[in-house]
Design a protein around this motif. Structure first.
Motif, mmCIF file in Angstrom:
data_model
loop_
_atom_site.group_PDB
_atom_site.id
_atom_site.type_symbol
_atom_site.label_atom_id
_atom_site.label_comp_id
_atom_site.label_asym_id
_atom_site.label_seq_id
_atom_site.Cartn_x
_atom_site.Cartn_y
_atom_site.Cartn_z
ATOM 1 N N UNK A 91 -15.673 -52.958 -78.952
ATOM 2 C CA UNK A 91 -15.073 -52.625 -77.665
ATOM 3 C C UNK A 91 -13.623 -52.215 -77.902
ATOM 4 N N UNK A 92 -13.178 -51.089 -77.348
ATOM 5 C CA UNK A 92 -11.780 -50.678 -77.518
ATOM 6 C C UNK A 92 -10.814 -51.735 -76.997
ATOM 7 N N UNK A 93 -9.614 -51.703 -77.542
ATOM 8 C CA UNK A 93 -8.625 -52.741 -77.227
ATOM 9 C C UNK A 93 -8.286 -52.770 -75.746
ATOM 10 N N UNK A 94 -8.037 -51.610 -75.160
ATOM 11 C CA UNK A 94 -7.646 -51.565 -73.750
ATOM 12 C C UNK A 94 -8.755 -52.078 -72.847
ATOM 13 N N UNK A 95 -9.993 -51.715 -73.154
ATOM 14 C CA UNK A 95 -11.099 -52.141 -72.307
ATOM 15 C C UNK A 95 -11.436 -53.614 -72.523
ATOM 16 N N UNK A 96 -11.095 -54.155 -73.680
ATOM 17 C CA UNK A 96 -11.251 -55.600 -73.877
ATOM 18 C C UNK A 96 -10.318 -56.369 -72.960
ATOM 19 N N UNK A 98 -9.216 -55.285 -70.001
ATOM 20 C CA UNK A 98 -9.784 -55.166 -68.654
ATOM 21 C C UNK A 98 -10.994 -56.081 -68.505
ATOM 22 N N UNK A 99 -11.824 -56.121 -69.534
ATOM 23 C CA UNK A 99 -13.038 -56.934 -69.484
ATOM 24 C C UNK A 99 -12.707 -58.419 -69.371
ATOM 25 N N UNK A 100 -11.770 -58.900 -70.179
ATOM 26 C CA UNK A 100 -11.404 -60.317 -70.131
ATOM 27 C C UNK A 100 -10.702 -60.664 -68.826
ATOM 28 N N UNK A 101 -9.822 -59.774 -68.358
ATOM 29 C CA UNK A 101 -9.135 -60.039 -67.097
ATOM 30 C C UNK A 101 -10.083 -60.095 -65.920
ATOM 31 N N UNK A 102 -11.030 -59.148 -65.867
ATOM 32 C CA UNK A 102 -11.991 -59.138 -64.762
ATOM 33 C C UNK A 102 -12.902 -60.362 -64.809
ATOM 34 N N UNK A 103 -13.352 -60.728 -65.997
ATOM 35 C CA UNK A 103 -14.239 -61.888 -66.126
ATOM 36 C C UNK A 103 -13.526 -63.173 -65.731
ATOM 37 N N UNK A 104 -12.290 -63.340 -66.209
ATOM 38 C CA UNK A 104 -11.536 -64.544 -65.863
ATOM 39 C C UNK A 104 -11.235 -64.593 -64.370
ATOM 40 N N UNK A 136 -6.014 -62.153 -73.735
ATOM 41 C CA UNK A 136 -6.603 -61.068 -74.516
ATOM 42 C C UNK A 136 -5.534 -60.217 -75.186
ATOM 43 N N UNK A 137 -4.391 -60.031 -74.521
ATOM 44 C CA UNK A 137 -3.290 -59.279 -75.130
ATOM 45 C C UNK A 137 -2.771 -60.002 -76.373
ATOM 46 N N UNK A 138 -2.593 -61.315 -76.257
ATOM 47 C CA UNK A 138 -2.132 -62.095 -77.412
ATOM 48 C C UNK A 138 -3.159 -62.047 -78.537
ATOM 49 N N UNK A 139 -4.438 -62.182 -78.194
ATOM 50 C CA UNK A 139 -5.492 -62.138 -79.209
ATOM 51 C C UNK A 139 -5.546 -60.778 -79.891
ATOM 52 N N UNK A 140 -5.390 -59.703 -79.124
ATOM 53 C CA UNK A 140 -5.378 -58.362 -79.716
ATOM 54 C C UNK A 140 -4.201 -58.185 -80.670
ATOM 55 N N UNK A 141 -3.037 -58.722 -80.288
ATOM 56 C CA UNK A 141 -1.861 -58.603 -81.150
ATOM 57 C C UNK A 141 -2.061 -59.361 -82.459
ATOM 58 N N UNK A 142 -2.652 -60.551 -82.375
ATOM 59 C CA UNK A 142 -2.903 -61.336 -83.591
ATOM 60 C C UNK A 142 -3.911 -60.629 -84.489
#
Length: 230
Positions: A91-96, A98-104, A136-142
């Motif tokens: 899954x692309x970073x940007x859509x991840x 959106x996906x995590x934010x919408x799910x949460x 998700x932003x923090x996880x993507x950065x790590x």
């Protein structure tokens, strides 16, 4: 005539999904979040000396379990049904995000409405949505930093494109950091300085040993002369 199902060639028919399903994985995530929530709530209850510490710990653990399980299942459903991503697809970073934010946001609003009524629906939606996006932003950065460090290990970089430092390296090289990461040249230089100091101390010890040895020989020689004269 009856078709022989066992004689079908490999690859024909519906593929069988292997491994744990969405519900089982969601329960794993729920157990993990419940464990973290239980430990943190126990620490908070102990520090605050809460008279209802057991009830507080059990309630927090149960909430974390439900939220963790619901978040994973909701995210998996959105990924497969809404975004139409394959099971093992990247899954692309940007859509991840959106996906995590919408799910949460969905699980936060749902559980907020269940335990607190409609008045908690919008606050739960906003609060958990922001938490999902931020996490998700923090996880993507790590993940990006870790991947960059792995790729940069065997790659030669030119002077125009220096290698990107990882998060730990940037923290250690910061001006406000009490400690600093040494480069290979600095480490070798410090080791040489320490070796010179050790060599100097050894030389002083050798000189002291030679002086004491000479003094002892002179005393022995003087005692020998005195004994011969007597």
């Amino acid at each position: 005539m009856v078709d022989n199902i066992n004689s079908s060639t490999p690859g024909e028919g519906k593929a069988v999904q292997r491994g744990p399903g969405t519900l089982v994985k969601g329960l794993y995530v729920g157990f993990a979040t419940a464990t973290c929530g239980g430990l943190i709530s126990a620490l908070v209850a102990t520090l605050r000396n809460n008279p209802r510490s057991r009830l507080y710990i059990v309630g927090t653990t149960l909430n974390c379990f439900i939220l963790g399980t619901g978040f994973y299942i909701t995210r998996d459903i959105f990924s497969k049904r809404v975004f139409k991503y394959p099971q093992d697809g990247v899954i692309p970073t940007r859509e991840r995000i959106i996906l995590s934010g919408a799910s949460a946001a969905v699980i936060g609003a749902t559980w907020g409405a269940v335990i607190g009524g409609r008045r908690n629906l919008i606050p739960g939606f906003i609060t958990f949505g922001i938490a999902g996006v931020g996490g998700q932003v923090v996880l993507n950065a790590i993940e990006a930093s870790t991947k960059q460090d792995k790729l940069g290990g065997g790659k030669e970089w030119s002077s125009e494109a220096p290698p990107r430092e990882g998060i730990l390296s940037r923290i250690l090289n910061s001006e406000n950091s009490p400690v600093r990461k040494l480069s290979s040249e600095e480490y070798v230089s410090k080791m040489r300085d320490k070796q010179l100091m050790v060599d100097a101390e050894i030389a002083l010890i050798d000189e002291e040993i030679a002086r004491l040895t000479k003094k002892l020989e002179e005393e022995n020689a003087r005692k020998g002369i005195e004994s011969n004269s007597n």
